[in-house]
Design an enzyme around this catalytic site. Structure first.
Site, PDB file in Angstrom:
ATOM      1  N   CYS A  14       0.831  -1.284  -0.059  1.00 35.87           N
ATOM      2  CA  CYS A  14       0.054   0.027  -0.094  1.00 35.87           C
ATOM      3  C   CYS A  14       1.036   1.121  -0.060  1.00 35.87           C
ATOM      4  O   CYS A  14       1.295   1.884   1.120  1.00 35.87           O
ATOM      5  CB  CYS A  14      -0.851   0.246   1.180  1.00 35.87           C
ATOM      6  SG  CYS A  14      -1.923   1.486   1.215  1.00 35.87           S
ATOM      7  N   CYS A  74      -0.713   4.223   2.024  1.00 38.84           N
ATOM      8  CA  CYS A  74      -0.557   4.363   3.343  1.00 38.84           C
ATOM      9  C   CYS A  74       0.975   4.346   3.853  1.00 38.84           C
ATOM     10  O   CYS A  74       1.034   5.259   4.538  1.00 38.84           O
ATOM     11  CB  CYS A  74      -0.989   2.621   3.818  1.00 38.84           C
ATOM     12  SG  CYS A  74      -2.732   2.036   3.376  1.00 38.84           S
ATOM     13  N   ASP A  75       1.730   3.664   3.371  1.00 38.45           N
ATOM     14  CA  ASP A  75       3.045   3.530   3.833  1.00 38.45           C
ATOM     15  C   ASP A  75       4.180   4.503   3.318  1.00 38.45           C
ATOM     16  O   ASP A  75       4.980   4.530   3.798  1.00 38.45           O
ATOM     17  CB  ASP A  75       3.611   2.178   3.937  1.00 38.45           C
ATOM     18  CG  ASP A  75       2.518   1.406   4.866  1.00 38.45           C
ATOM     19  OD1 ASP A  75       1.773   1.734   5.876  1.00 38.45           O
ATOM     20  OD2 ASP A  75       2.500   0.022   4.228  1.00 38.45           O
TER      21      ASP A  75
END
Lengths: 78, 300
Positions: free
Chosen positions: B130, B133-134
């Site tokens: 992701c 997200c990261d």
């Protein structure tokens, strides 16, 4: 309740918003730490959790990786 | 007993819930997450009505829309199986069991894994599925994105704003993403595209240090602190025993979103409908809900 809760998150991560919403819905006060803006905080999160995925919750020293509702509820005694 | 149980709360499942709620159906939505793949998307510039919106923002709008109708919603719950007994469908989850007259499967897709040594060990230790997200954790670092399609290039573009250098590692001879996105990536000085290149291992100490790759038989190592795997998606259809699927595991539906079992419908990325797009999934969700409603009306 006066637990110290920290949420290490990034603004764009959906599970971070879910985790924060969950805390709000349960009237838990927390400190949101945006690791995308604060590199030192990012390192602190990595040191505490031994990994780089967000969110990471620090509930009075108990480290929970990800939006794990059950673990979070248990740690908070909900 | 519910009129309808919707499995999944991505664009297809949520749109189905809005349509079903407006038909006053007694319904329940069960899902592991909210927004599905849409919530993990970067910039969305092809959902009509929004010239620009981010994936997480669009997913939040979808959820808000569903909540307007006070739809019963079980979040963080996973469906394990179901079976039809006469006119009732029994749905079993990791937390309970429910009964419904109709079901819409809208469980979407999930990231495909590389299946190379080191992948499991370094998951969330530099390796992630992701970028949205990261990604921000890789500020100023050298990273690799694995893949050559839209999601890989989308991740690459997000990372150009964060990382120092990005290796785009593509197994085929040419990138397959939309032409406009390809052009943006190729113009960016931070990105090196490695075509005909396969990842053979991920290595490191506590966190990722690098990748072993093979270009046309020639092996070399690339030093990176981050690995973003974007090699496509597989359908979340393992729990749908008895439902007909194609070779990729996608649920076969007709143009009314009906599966081979009457009363069970499917919509969105989990189906064999071509083009995995947010707007397509949403439209299919609407069709499935109306199909389920008409099916029940006919039975009365």
């Amino acid at each position: 309740m006066d637990e110290k809760v920290k949420v290490y998150s990034t603004p764009s991560c959906p599970f971070c918003s879910r985790a924060k919403q969950f805390l709000k819905d349960n009237n838990i006060e927390f400190e949101n730490i945006d690791v995308s803006a604060d590199k030192a905080a990012g390192q602190e999160m990595i040191d505490k959790s031994g990994q780089m995925g967000v969110p990471v919750l620090d509930i009075e020293g108990e480290i929970i990786v990800g939006f794990d509702k059950e673990k979070i509820s248990k740690a908070l005694g909900l | 007993m519910y009129d309808l149980i919707i499995i999944g709360a991505g664009p297809a499942g949520i749109t189905a819930s809005v349509y079903a709620a407006r038909e006053m159906m007694n319904l329940l939505v069960i899902s592991k997450d909210v927004g599905g793949q849409a919530a993990l998307s970067g910039d969305v510039e092809n959902y009509t009505g929004y010239q620009f919106i981010t994936g997480p923002e669009l997913a939040a709008k979808f959820e808000e829309h569903m909540k307007k109708y006070a739809v019963a919603f079980k979040e963080d719950e996973e469906v394990k199986g179901f079976k039809r007994e006469d006119d009732i469908i029994l749905v079993r989850t990791d937390k309970g069991a429910y009964q419904a007259k109709t079901v819409i499967i809208a469980s979407g897709k999930r990231s495909k894994e590389l299946n190379v040594p080191g992948e499991a060990k370094f998951k969330n230790k530099g390796l992630t599925y992701c970028a949205t997200c990261d990604g921000p954790l890789f500020k100023g670092k050298d990273v690799a994105v694995i893949g050559g399609g839209n999601s890989a290039l989308d991740a690459t573009l997000q990372l150009t704003k964060i990382a120092n250098r990005i290796y785009l590692i593509n197994i085929t001879g040419e990138l397959t993403a939309d032409a406009m996105v390809q052009q943006k990536v190729k113009e960016n000085q931070k990105v090196s595209v490695l075509n005909n290149t396969q990842v053979s291992a991920v290595f490191g100490d506590k966190m990722v240090n690098g990748l072993k790759v093979k270009t046309k038989g020639l092996e070399k190592t690339i030093s990176v602190q981050g690995v973003f795997v974007e090699i496509g998606l597989i359908p979340n259809s393992e729990f749908t025993e008895g439902i007909e699927k194609n070779e990729q595991g996608e649920i076969k539906v007709n143009c009314h979103n009906e599966t081979n079992i009457s009363g069970i419908f499917a919509a969105g990325d989990v189906t064999d409908v071509p083009e995995k797009q947010i707007i397509v999934a949403a439209g299919e969700g609407a069709k499935a809900a109306l199909g389920a409603f008409k099916y029940l009306s006919r039975k009365k």
